[in-house]
Design an enzyme around this catalytic site. Structure first.
Site, PDB file in Angstrom:
ATOM      1  N   GLU A 157      10.064 -11.078  -0.458  1.00 24.38           N
ATOM      2  CA  GLU A 157       9.066 -10.670  -1.454  1.00 24.38           C
ATOM      3  C   GLU A 157       9.677 -10.530  -2.853  1.00 24.38           C
ATOM      4  O   GLU A 157       9.572  -9.498  -3.508  1.00 24.38           O
ATOM      5  CB  GLU A 157       8.392  -9.364  -1.024  1.00 24.38           C
ATOM      6  CG  GLU A 157       7.520  -9.533   0.202  1.00 24.38           C
ATOM      7  CD  GLU A 157       6.732  -8.284   0.584  1.00 24.38           C
ATOM      8  OE1 GLU A 157       5.690  -8.419   1.233  1.00 24.38           O
ATOM      9  OE2 GLU A 157       7.169  -7.159   0.249  1.00 24.38           O
ATOM     10  N   GLU A 192       4.610 -12.489   7.121  1.00 25.92           N
ATOM     11  CA  GLU A 192       4.143 -11.107   7.262  1.00 25.92           C
ATOM     12  C   GLU A 192       2.630 -11.088   7.128  1.00 25.92           C
ATOM     13  O   GLU A 192       2.066 -11.724   6.235  1.00 25.92           O
ATOM     14  CB  GLU A 192       4.741 -10.180   6.190  1.00 25.92           C
ATOM     15  CG  GLU A 192       6.210  -9.880   6.348  1.00 25.92           C
ATOM     16  CD  GLU A 192       6.694  -8.818   5.352  1.00 25.92           C
ATOM     17  OE1 GLU A 192       5.890  -7.913   5.008  1.00 25.92           O
ATOM     18  OE2 GLU A 192       7.851  -8.902   4.934  1.00 25.92           O
TER      19      GLU A 192
END
Length: 480
Positions: free
Chosen positions: A181, A378
């Site tokens: 991320e 995710e």
């Protein structure tokens, strides 16, 4: 329902700092995650002007120190993943198990041996390891003594770390990601860049410089990996939040465009396309960043251009809505994101807006922009699970969430999207990154451990365990 590819990588995802525990064993050093207090105020504490990465056990608890004891119970956990039929398992290598402080020249063999065992255990069951090299757990020493990723010295430290793990494991691990991320620093740089306000996080110039240093480091990892084996698949990893204007007002539409550029595309553009996007100068201007204050060399740009990623890994939990025309708009938060409440969506117990259709849009937007394989690494629902008197956990709410998102994935595949795999987040309950809580559970597997540190840590299957097993066995056809 669209057909999923025969080699689709169904699985699950975790991160070392959130489940391994054993934070100070076998030569492991302290990571930034080890200095993050537990509780709902975690991000507020990290975002304060006074926080300086000091660990104060008299004032705070540190649930990452124990995690869920995966370090000692990984064989049990992977056996449960295998029972579900996992084709892949995404996990991270804790930088501080390999280089405890981050700036050493000799790696810690005990840390490498642990991941040898973990990877071998996956392969024993035919589970493809998917490894994140750096997942919100950089060495605390690098954050405190070097100021985090704004310091170019970290490029060399990361390159050494990446070289060691790639050389050690490249014959066993095909799929890699360089940073978790990476774009999260747009809203909060403590997790991915190791910077807090006291070390320069409030100055966006430092965030931009840190990103550039990470882009260079990522390209160095791609170079190392491809020189070891050109068949290795090395991806980037971003948060993606499909973003809507709250209405048809052109002012909000432009604001939505700018948000997409800055948050969803800036980091991916550099890592996938190999160059800074056309809107870069405008982005810098909007955030008060002067190009002459940045340390960006022609050599850096040449490296970034040559060594781009092979695929795009991304997290998708929720969408976002933009409204800059309404005073005191009803704002929501989730997964380090802002935005206003979308009246068409329901929200989780933690206020994250649930939007399966937004995942189909995200997949199409990323596919259209980059024409690279996509990997949802995710996705999931954080919720409070209740154990019934008979010991069962009826998490139909989680099944419904995942079913709707898998249906959206199928629609995107039918749209022509090249989707590699799906690893829902927290396939086993673990410590929440945003709050340090155990009560915010994502897993198919329940872990008997609570926010106060009480419990046996015994594992048990939720209703969603058998449901996901059925999904994998049918390759996404049986979602009932």
């Amino acid at each position: 329902m669209a057909k999923f590819p025969e080699n689709f990588l169904w699985g699950g995802a975790t991160a070392a700092n959130q489940l391994e525990g054993a934070f100070d064993r076998d030569g492991k050093g302290l990571s930034v995650a080890d200095a993050m207090p537990g509780g709902k105020q975690r991000l507020a504490i990290l975002g304060s002007d006074t926080f300086d990465w000091t660990i104060d056990e008299d004032k705070y608890t540190y649930p990452n120190h124990r995690g869920i004891d995966h370090y000692d119970r990984f064989k049990e956990d992977i056996a449960l993943f295998a029972e579900m039929g996992f084709k892949s398992y995404r996990f991270s290598i804790a930088w501080t198990r390999i280089f405890p402080k981050g700036d050493e020249t000799t790696p810690n063999e005990a840390g490498l041996a642990f991941y040898d065992s973990l990877i071998d255990e996956c392969l024993k069951y035919g589970i493809e390891p998917v490894v994140t090299i750096s997942h919100y757990e950089m060495p605390l020493h690098l954050a405190k003594e070097y100021g985090g990723w704004k310091n170019r010295a970290l490029i060399d430290f990361y390159e050494r770390f990446a070289k060691v793990v790639l050389e050690r494991f490249h014959s066993k691990v095909k799929y890699w990601m360089t940073f978790n991320e990476i774009n999260s620093a747009f809203h909060f740089s403590a997790l991915s860049q190791g910077m807090v306000n006291s070390t320069g996080a409030s100055d966006f110039t430092n965030v931009i410089q840190a990103w550039h240093n990470q882009f260079v480091a990522s390209s160095k990892a791609v170079k190392i990996g491809h020189e070891l084996n050109p068949e290795l698949q090395i991806g980037c990893m971003i948060i993606y939040a499909t973003t809507y204007s709250i209405d048809a007002n052109p002012v909000n539409q432009v604001a939505t465009m700018i948000h997409n550029q800055a948050f969803n595309y800036y980091c991916a553009d550099v890592q996938v396309r190999g160059k800074y996007p056309a809107f870069t100068d405008r982005l810098y201007k909007e955030h008060g960043v002067k190009k002459e204050d940045l340390d960006i060399t022609e050599e850096d740009l040449a490296l970034i251009a040559k060594y781009t990623v092979d695929y795009i890994g991304f997290s998708y939990y929720m969408s976002s809505a933009v409204d800059i025309t309404t005073e005191e708009a009803d704002e929501v938060q989730g997964n380090l994101l802002g935005g206003v409440r979308n009246p068409f969506l329901e929200a989780s117990e933690w206020g994250w807006q649930i939007d399966p259709e937004g995942l189909r849009i995200a997949l199409n937007e990323l596919n259209d922009r980059y024409q690279k394989p996509l990997f949802i690494v995710e996705n999931g629902l954080g919720a409070i699970d209740t154990i019934n008197e008979d010991g069962k956990i009826e998490d139909d709410y989680r099944i419904d969430y995942l079913r709707r998102h898998i249906e959206a994935m199928g629609e995107a595949i039918e749209d022509g999207v090249d989707l590699m795999g799906y690893t829902p987040w927290g396939c086993i309950d673990l410590v929440s990154a945003s709050t340090g809580e155990m009560s915010k559970r994502y897993g198919f597997i329940y872990v008997d451990f609570d926010d106060e540190g009480n419990g046996t840590m015994d594992r048990s299957k939720k209703k969603s365990f058998d449901w996901y097993k059925q999904v994998i066995a049918s390759n996404g056809e049986d979602l009932a």
